[in-house]
Design an enzyme around this catalytic site. Structure first.
Site, PDB file in Angstrom:
ATOM      1  N   ASP A  81      -4.396   7.984  -6.164  1.00 28.10           N
ATOM      2  CA  ASP A  81      -4.559   7.892  -4.400  1.00 28.10           C
ATOM      3  C   ASP A  81      -4.665   9.450  -4.314  1.00 28.10           C
ATOM      4  O   ASP A  81      -3.704  10.123  -4.196  1.00 28.10           O
ATOM      5  CB  ASP A  81      -3.608   7.121  -3.965  1.00 28.10           C
ATOM      6  CG  ASP A  81      -3.735   7.103  -2.728  1.00 28.10           C
ATOM      7  OD1 ASP A  81      -4.211   7.998  -1.750  1.00 28.10           O
ATOM      8  OD2 ASP A  81      -3.306   5.998  -1.670  1.00 28.10           O
ATOM      9  N   ASN A 137       0.996  -1.174  -0.188  1.00 24.11           N
ATOM     10  CA  ASN A 137       0.061   0.012   0.035  1.00 24.11           C
ATOM     11  C   ASN A 137       0.914   1.150  -0.097  1.00 24.11           C
ATOM     12  O   ASN A 137       1.545   1.579   0.994  1.00 24.11           O
ATOM     13  CB  ASN A 137      -1.004   0.050   1.256  1.00 24.11           C
ATOM     14  CG  ASN A 137      -1.838   1.395   1.126  1.00 24.11           C
ATOM     15  OD1 ASN A 137      -2.388   1.519   0.293  1.00 24.11           O
ATOM     16  ND2 ASN A 137      -1.539   2.013   2.440  1.00 24.11           N
ATOM     17  N   GLU A 138       0.627   2.022  -1.006  1.00 31.69           N
ATOM     18  CA  GLU A 138       1.368   3.392  -0.995  1.00 31.69           C
ATOM     19  C   GLU A 138       2.844   3.348  -0.949  1.00 31.69           C
ATOM     20  O   GLU A 138       3.360   4.470  -0.682  1.00 31.69           O
ATOM     21  CB  GLU A 138       0.501   4.193  -0.161  1.00 31.69           C
ATOM     22  CG  GLU A 138      -0.916   4.454  -0.306  1.00 31.69           C
ATOM     23  CD  GLU A 138      -1.511   5.275   0.796  1.00 31.69           C
ATOM     24  OE1 GLU A 138      -2.597   5.956   0.296  1.00 31.69           O
ATOM     25  OE2 GLU A 138      -1.005   5.428   1.988  1.00 31.69           O
ATOM     26  N   ILE A 139       3.443   2.283  -1.364  1.00 26.24           N
ATOM     27  CA  ILE A 139       5.047   2.294  -1.051  1.00 26.24           C
ATOM     28  C   ILE A 139       5.547   3.073  -2.221  1.00 26.24           C
ATOM     29  O   ILE A 139       6.430   3.852  -2.008  1.00 26.24           O
ATOM     30  CB  ILE A 139       5.528   0.834  -1.091  1.00 26.24           C
ATOM     31  CG1 ILE A 139       4.783  -0.139  -0.163  1.00 26.24           C
ATOM     32  CG2 ILE A 139       6.884   0.947  -0.857  1.00 26.24           C
ATOM     33  CD1 ILE A 139       4.820   0.357   1.094  1.00 26.24           C
TER      34      ILE A 139
END
Length: 914
Positions: free
Chosen positions: A544, A461-463
């Site tokens: 995002d 997630n969102e790395i």
């Protein structure tokens, strides 16, 4: 004899025994729980957590009550031991004074051979499973001089720090929507397996990969090719030389056998036996996501046999035939000719068809997984279906979902975008850590691969979209180093493991990316990410997006333009009924200590119990949003006022999501060719302010009703530039064929009287919208309208059209209603709509009627102790209009008396003192 367990929680295969095997379910044994933190033992359970067993024993109150997430910190900060005795032939982690093994990964499956320990055991066996304090363990690892240290300001700590050192559910350590209980205990079942001395195996895991011949994960499959089945079984025990395998597919509805055949090319490698076969001449019924066709399912039975056709293993799984492909390829010349902007695609294709992904993000439904039941998840997934959602992103870092949850999704046609459990942090990349991750990845990819609902594997997630940019901003001199570590973990390690164990699922190294430039599986870094290699005017990847400045919440110019939206949202309060589950009556006001400290947006960033500064920012964002756009509640009764404020925050949340979803859906016909909207988030983990559309316990917020409406197949949407006054009306369709019809435009004042000459707009406008597309049907400027008083006006939009559902020859009528007001709700000259509510005991439906005015945000509510949802809610009701509404009961603890407690209100009620 063998003892089989998964992770520190001792989870094991539940495949039934064959050929004299003896499988003992340790859930049926008598357990005790002990700790130095207690001066006595209490009964324990398996599976369970220490919190749950202490609650059952009366040692603690409900962990979810009040501020018990703070008050009960002594539990995760203590060590706990689960013990069972008086079981002959039992093999423990610690047994007869002998050390068996230690585990360090909640997500793995473990099996331990304790035959030799058993042979030397001269006393009654006692199984003891020790659980160390997770917060203390990760802190000790962090203090080790050999542990990695990251630049300041990079790692995201929500409550307990250093979570990235442990392969444990990351949200156990706290998140901005949930508590930090860091629970310890055997969270899944465990088994003892006894095998005869003769050649025999016990099945641990099964990988069933169904794909089109020639299919490769990142390329579109050829739908004309036959299906291929790759069946692979992981086992303990020993196989005889040259085992055989066979498969049988049986339709789950009709019982008809699709095919039954032996598998060729059987190989044994280590503790896995694998066979591959092509299903030539077989035409199975395809599995489709919700709204795109039927969810056809088959039971596949895989049998492993030895000499003289002796059955060694027999596995049955339910599966479906479908291809699912994440298209990240460059925009083609043909697409450019259609008006699609250059760049790269980022959308899903099922069985060779593009489709619009409509859904949300699912988080852990509870802080304590052992109390998450199949019935509870079935209710949640039924709400997903009722909400017109066809995809859920399974956010990391919770857990890899149980098989029964994938089963529920298979049945309902809900695609599950799945992720490896890494989130909002940088992680170690030493050899030991990577070896641990490799086993975790292989086990889980193989375990769930047979589910047709599985849509994608993402690295975390969102790395790539958050963590790497944070490094670039705060420690630019180390950016290259951490890009290299990112690629080492998510691309060089995980990607090949995914490709080796499935050919049917695409892999993306991060939840949000700009896509890839190249894939070369023979290269040290097999996928070259795009990163900053973008061209102005071109579109890449998914988006995002969060913006808590509510002054621009309805300004579509601030929304990101991309190919797919995987996260966006704004927080709101849960309802009064949900607050009352967890908060004492004296704390039921907006800024009470308990309410504020249960709000973790913004998080404490440590184990502080006085996070008033950060939480006040999040509470303030909700307050300011309400004040900007809606009537400000000011009721005389404090509890009623609290309830009205909670409702007001939900109105803002729902309207903001509606605005953003409409924008993304309109993008399906814009140059960005936007084909996905997954909002944050589906449901709550506990009773607190959050981004959820469904509260803890199952009650729908306004958001879930509104998203259900705006996720309909064909919608009409107003787009208003409140700076210039421009008003555009669009019709958007996600059908696979064109649809046509008309939209009626009706201007009224708020008493329900039609405005003269319909305010200068036509009474109806025809539309013809293309497949998976959008079209502008009308455009004007507010200044050009003849509105006697903009504060006393509403435009009601009513769509009616015809088209064909995907995979259907039947013509279907589609309707949708929307509305527009020239000013924000707080500035409207509201009138009492004179709402009346009645209930028909025969039809079991409610009838709502507006007697004297336009009812905005008409809201039906139901009392506590029942869970369900109305057919429609948060709608506009015109004077003289009656609407009959049903209610789906999911759980009732009132013996039907809940009907007497149903109420109705509108925006008008938010202006009243009582």
């Amino acid at each position: 004899m063998r003892f089989t367990a998964t992770a520190a929680a001792l989870v094991a295969s539940s495949i039934p025994a064959t050929l004299g095997q003896h499988v003992r379910d340790l859930s049926n044994e008598k357990w005790t729980l002990s700790s130095d933190a207690l001066n006595h033992t209490v009964p324990g359970n398996l599976p369970s957590h220490a919190h749950l067993d202490l609650l059952k024993a009366g040692v603690i109150d409900d962990p979810y009550h009040g501020l018990n997430d703070f008050n009960l910190r002594w539990i995760p900060e203590s060590n706990w031991t689960y013990t069972t005795d008086k079981i002959k032939d039992l093999m423990p982690i610690e047994f007869c004074g002998k050390y068996v093994a230690s585990t360090n990964n909640q997500y793995r499956q473990y099996s331990f051979d304790v035959s030799q320990i058993l042979e030397g055991c001269n006393e009654d066996p006692i199984l003891k499973i020790d659980f160390g304090s997770a917060p203390n363990i990760v802190n000790a690892i962090a203090e080790d001089r050999n542990s990695p240290v990251w630049p300041d300001g990079i790692q995201q700590t929500y409550e307990y720090p250093n979570r990235w050192f442990m392969r444990k559910e990351q949200s156990d350590f706290g998140w901005d929507w949930g508590p930090a209980f860091a629970p310890a205990g055997p969270w899944k079942p465990a088994y003892i397996v006894q095998l005869p001395k003769a050649q025999n195996i016990h099945v641990l895991n099964t990988d069933l990969d169904i794909y089109r011949k020639g299919q490769i994960n990142h390329l579109p499959p050829d739908q004309s090719q036959p299906w291929v089945v790759n069946a692979s079984i992981d086992f303990v025990g020993s196989l005889p030389p040259n085992p055989s395998m066979s498969i049988e597919f049986k339709d789950t509805k009709s019982g008809e056998i699709l095919t039954s055949k032996r598998i060729g090319n059987v190989t044994v490698s280590g503790n896995s036996v694998t066979g591959v076969t092509v299903l030539g001449g077989v035409t199975p019924k395809l599995w489709w996501p919700l709204g795109l066709g039927d969810q056809n399912l088959y039971n596949i039975t895989v049998t492993v046999t030895g000499h003289q056709n002796q059955t060694l293993a027999h596995v049955t799984k339910r599966t479906g035939f479908r291809t699912i492909f994440l298209n990240q390829r460059n925009i083609t010349d043909a697409q450019l000719a259609q008006g699609i902007a250059p760049g790269a695609n980022w959308h899903f294709e099922v069985n060779g068809h593009e489709f619009y992904a409509k859904g949300s993000n699912i988080i852990p439904p509870d802080a304590f997984w052992p109390r998450v039941t199949e019935a509870r998840m079935a209710r949640l997934f039924d709400a997903v279906v009722a909400g017109n959602q066809n995809m859920l992103r399974v956010w990391s870092s919770g857990i890899y979902l149980h098989d029964f949850i994938y089963d529920l999704a298979d049945e309902r046609g809900i695609l599950l975008w799945s992720e490896f459990e890494f989130s909002d942090a940088l992680y170690p990349v030493d050899d030991a850590f990577l070896d641990n991750i490799a086993a975790e990845v292989v086990y889980n990819v193989r375990r769930v691969n047979h589910h047709p609902s599985l849509a994608l594997w993402a690295g975390g997630n969102e790395i790539e979209s958050l963590m790497l940019p944070t490094v670039e901003r705060k420690a630019p001199e180390e950016y290259a180093k951490y890009v290299g570590e990112y690629e080492k973990l998510y691309i060089s390690l995980i990607l090949p493991l995914v490709y080796q164990n499935t050919r049917s699922i695409t892999y993306s190294p991060s939840s949000t990316t700009e896509g890839y430039l190249d894939v070369d599986l023979s290269a040290p870094v097999p996928m070259v990410e795009r990163y900053h290699n973008t061209t102005p005017g071109s579109y890449y990847g998914d988006t995002d997006f969060y913006n808590y400045d509510s002054s621009v919440s309805f300004n579509s110019h601030v929304y990101p333009v991309g190919r797919f939206a995987n996260e966006f949202g704004y927080h709101s309060m849960p309802s009064l009924q949900t607050w009352q589950q967890a908060v004492d009556p004296e704390d039921l006001h907006f800024n009470s200590t308990t309410v504020m400290l249960r709000n973790h947006h913004y998080p404490a960033g440590g184990t502080f119990t006085d996070n008033f500064h950060n939480t006040s920012l999040g509470m303030g964002e909700m307050t300011i949003a309400v004040q900007r756009y809606y009537p400000i509640p000011n009721k005389l009764d404090s509890v009623a006022n609290f309830s009205a404020w909670c409702h007001a925050t939900q109105l803002f949340q729902a309207d903001m999501y509606k605005s953003e979803i409409q924008f993304y859906r309109r993008g399906s016909g814009m140059p960005e060719r936007q084909l996905g909207s997954l909002y944050w988030q589906l449901e709550d983990i506990w009773q607190a302010p959050s981004w959820a559309g469904i509260e803890y316990g199952g009650r729908w917020k306004v958001l879930h009703y509104v998203s259900r409406d705006i996720y309909q197949r064909i919608i009409v949407s107003p787009f208003w530039n409140y700076t210039t006054g421009d008003l555009d009306l669009y019709v958007t369709s996600d059908l696979w064929e064109s649809a046509k019809g008309k939209v009626n435009l009706t201007w009224l004042d708020l008493s329900g009287t039609p405005l003269p000459h319909n305010a200068g707009t036509p009474g109806s406008v025809p539309f013809n919208v293309g497949a998976l597309n959008t079209t502008k049907i009308y455009s004007t400027n507010i200044k050009n309208l003849t509105l006697p008083n903009p504060k006393d006006a509403i435009l009601v939009l009513s769509l009616s059209g015809e088209g064909h559902l995907p995979n259907s020859d039947k013509k279907t009528t589609f309707t949708h209603q929307n509305h527009f007001t020239p000013v924000f709700p707080k500035d409207l000259a509201l009138v009492d709509p004179g709402l009346e509510l009645s209930y028909n005991t025969k039809s079991k439906t409610f009838t709502v009627e507006a007697k004297s005015g336009v009812s905005l945000y008409t809201w039906l509510d139901y009392p506590a102790d029942v869970v369900g949802y109305f057919d429609e809610n948060a709608f506009v009701l015109l004077p003289g209009q009656k609407k009959e509404i049903g209610f789906t009961v999911q759980e009732d603890n009132t013996d039907g008396k809940w009907v007497q407690g149903v109420t109705v209100q509108s925006l008008w009620n938010q202006t009243l003192e009582k």
